[in-house]
Design a protein around this motif. Structure first.
Motif, short mmCIF file in Angstrom:
data_model
loop_
_atom_site.label_atom_id
_atom_site.label_comp_id
_atom_site.label_asym_id
_atom_site.label_seq_id
_atom_site.Cartn_x
_atom_site.Cartn_y
_atom_site.Cartn_z
N ASN A 125 0.87 -1.15 -0.07
CA ASN A 125 -0.07 0.14 0.03
C ASN A 125 0.76 1.37 -0.17
OD1 ASN A 125 -1.71 2.17 0.49
ND2 ASN A 125 -2.39 1.48 2.46
N LYS B 277 0.07 4.24 -0.23
CA LYS B 277 -0.33 5.45 0.20
C LYS B 277 -0.20 6.63 -0.63
CE LYS B 277 -0.06 3.16 4.76
NZ LYS B 277 0.10 3.42 5.98
N HIS C 70 -9.44 1.54 4.41
CA HIS C 70 -8.12 1.56 5.36
C HIS C 70 -8.54 2.75 6.56
CE1 HIS C 70 -3.97 2.68 6.49
NE2 HIS C 70 -3.70 1.59 5.74
N GLU D 121 -6.76 5.02 7.49
CA GLU D 121 -6.46 6.42 7.51
C GLU D 121 -7.69 7.14 6.78
OE1 GLU D 121 -2.89 5.75 5.32
OE2 GLU D 121 -2.07 5.24 7.35
N GLU E 255 -5.84 -4.88 10.58
CA GLU E 255 -5.00 -3.79 10.66
C GLU E 255 -5.21 -3.14 12.05
OE1 GLU E 255 -2.60 -2.68 6.84
OE2 GLU E 255 -4.37 -1.30 7.23
N ALA F 264 -0.88 -0.27 15.25
CA ALA F 264 0.57 -0.91 14.85
C ALA F 264 0.97 -0.39 13.36
CB ALA F 264 0.16 -2.59 14.46
N ILE F 265 -0.16 0.41 12.95
CA ILE F 265 0.17 1.05 11.63
C ILE F 265 0.97 2.30 11.42
CG2 ILE F 265 -0.87 2.32 9.57
CD1 ILE F 265 -3.33 0.78 10.01
N GLY F 266 2.17 2.21 10.63
CA GLY F 266 3.32 3.28 10.81
C GLY F 266 3.90 3.69 11.98
N GLY G 139 0.43 -3.90 9.47
CA GLY G 139 0.70 -2.82 10.44
C GLY G 139 2.18 -3.23 11.06
N SER G 140 3.08 -2.47 10.30
CA SER G 140 4.60 -2.34 10.62
C SER G 140 5.11 -3.99 10.29
CB SER G 140 4.89 -1.85 12.15
OG SER G 140 4.41 -0.44 12.19
N MET G 141 4.65 -4.30 9.35
CA MET G 141 5.27 -5.62 8.75
C MET G 141 6.35 -5.52 7.90
SD MET G 141 2.79 -8.72 7.17
CE MET G 141 3.48 -10.42 6.60
N LEU H 202 -0.57 -6.62 4.44
CA LEU H 202 -0.80 -5.47 3.67
C LEU H 202 0.30 -4.51 4.07
CD1 LEU H 202 -2.38 -3.81 1.88
CD2 LEU H 202 -3.84 -3.34 3.65
N ILE H 203 1.38 -4.23 3.32
CA ILE H 203 2.48 -3.58 3.59
C ILE H 203 2.48 -2.02 3.31
CG2 ILE H 203 4.96 -3.92 3.71
CD1 ILE H 203 3.46 -6.66 3.89
N GLY H 204 2.52 -1.26 4.35
CA GLY H 204 2.82 0.34 3.97
C GLY H 204 4.20 0.60 4.00
N GLY H 205 4.87 1.29 4.83
CA GLY H 205 6.11 1.62 4.75
C GLY H 205 7.10 0.66 3.84
#
Ligand code: PGA
Length: 248
Positions: free
Chosen positions: A9, A11, A94, A96, A164, A168-170, A209-211, A229-232
């Motif tokens: 993701n 973002k 999401h 956010e 999520e 834990a997100i970001g 969440g921070s995976m 689901l991977i952000g950063g």
């Protein structure tokens, strides 16, 4: 039975040019992936990223979709517009979007039904806040999100749920593998109960969440966790590829 799915993701990161560079670097790194790999990109990046993905098995995803077929909804994008560019997946609800853009269980439900009707695979996000977890409300919150956000869904194998936990997100604060597995097991159990003929045994549920490259292996080893689901970490090709290769 359930094919693991690792989705990035992005973002609101990466111009089209930056997105193309990322995808070009990523393609060879995940060419032999055994799981399904998806990148969910900003809408305006879709045409360029679509082109850059040519010849790869990485699938294209969007980060939102409107529930109406068309009309006076300034700023929104329809399923048909996404389909024209070969988009297969779309993130819905999401945290956010729930937090900053007024998304509710009701609008999540409408978007999910519209995406399914159009043949897109929704990745529907649910999860509790830190306050809710600390007050013992995690299951209650998940219950409400499952009841109100998924009304009218027939076959749950046609969608993906991303669990999520908002805390834990970001944040760099990952749920423990046990916490994630427990919550996901609860989600599947509740879907089976709330929606009896839903094919819930085949529905894939991701953790998000921070995976990252360091914790993906342990999370993915849990029996209930079908993906991430991977952000950063999805913004760095090497890191994202390491997550995709959690099984190596
Ligand atoms: P994160 O984001 O991996 O940066 O925590 C996950 C998400 O928001 O989907």
């Amino acid at each position: 039975m359930r094919k693991p799915i690792i989705a990035g993701n992005w973002k609101m990161n990466n111009t089209a040019e930056e997105g193309v560079a990322l995808v070009k670097a990523l393609k060879p790194l995940v060419a032999d992936a055994k799981c399904e790999v998806v990148v969910c990109v900003p809408a305006i990046d879709i045409p360029a990223v679509k082109k850059a993905l040519h010849g790869s098995r990485i699938k294209l995803g969007a980060q939102n979709v409107h529930f109406a077929e068309k009309g006076a909804y300034t700023g929104e994008i329809s399923a048909k517009m996404l389909l024209e560019y070969g988009v297969k997946y779309v993130i819905i609800g999401h945290s956010e979007r729930r937090q900053y853009f007024g998304e509710t269980d009701e609008t999540v439900n409408k978007r999910t039904l519209a995406a399914l009707a159009a043949g897109l695979t929704p990745i529907v996000c649910i999860g509790e806040s830190l306050e809710e977890r600390e007050n013992g409300l995690t299951e209650k919150v998940l219950d409400r999100q499952l009841k109100e956000g998924f009304q009218g869904v027939g076959d749950f194998s046609k969608l993906v749920i991303a669990y999520e936990p908002i805390w834990a997100i970001g944040t760099g604060k990952t749920a423990t593998a046990q916490q994630a597995n427990d919550a996901i097991a609860y989600i599947r159990k509740r879907v089976k109960k709330l929606y009896p003929h839903s094919n819930a045994g085949r529905m894939r549920i991701q953790y998000g969440g921070s995976m990252n490259a360091g914790n993906a292996k342990e999370l993915m080893a849990q029996p209930e966790i079908d993906g991430g689901l991977i952000g950063g970490a999805s913004l760095k090709p090497q890191d994202f590829a390491a997550i995709v290769h959690f099984d190596k």
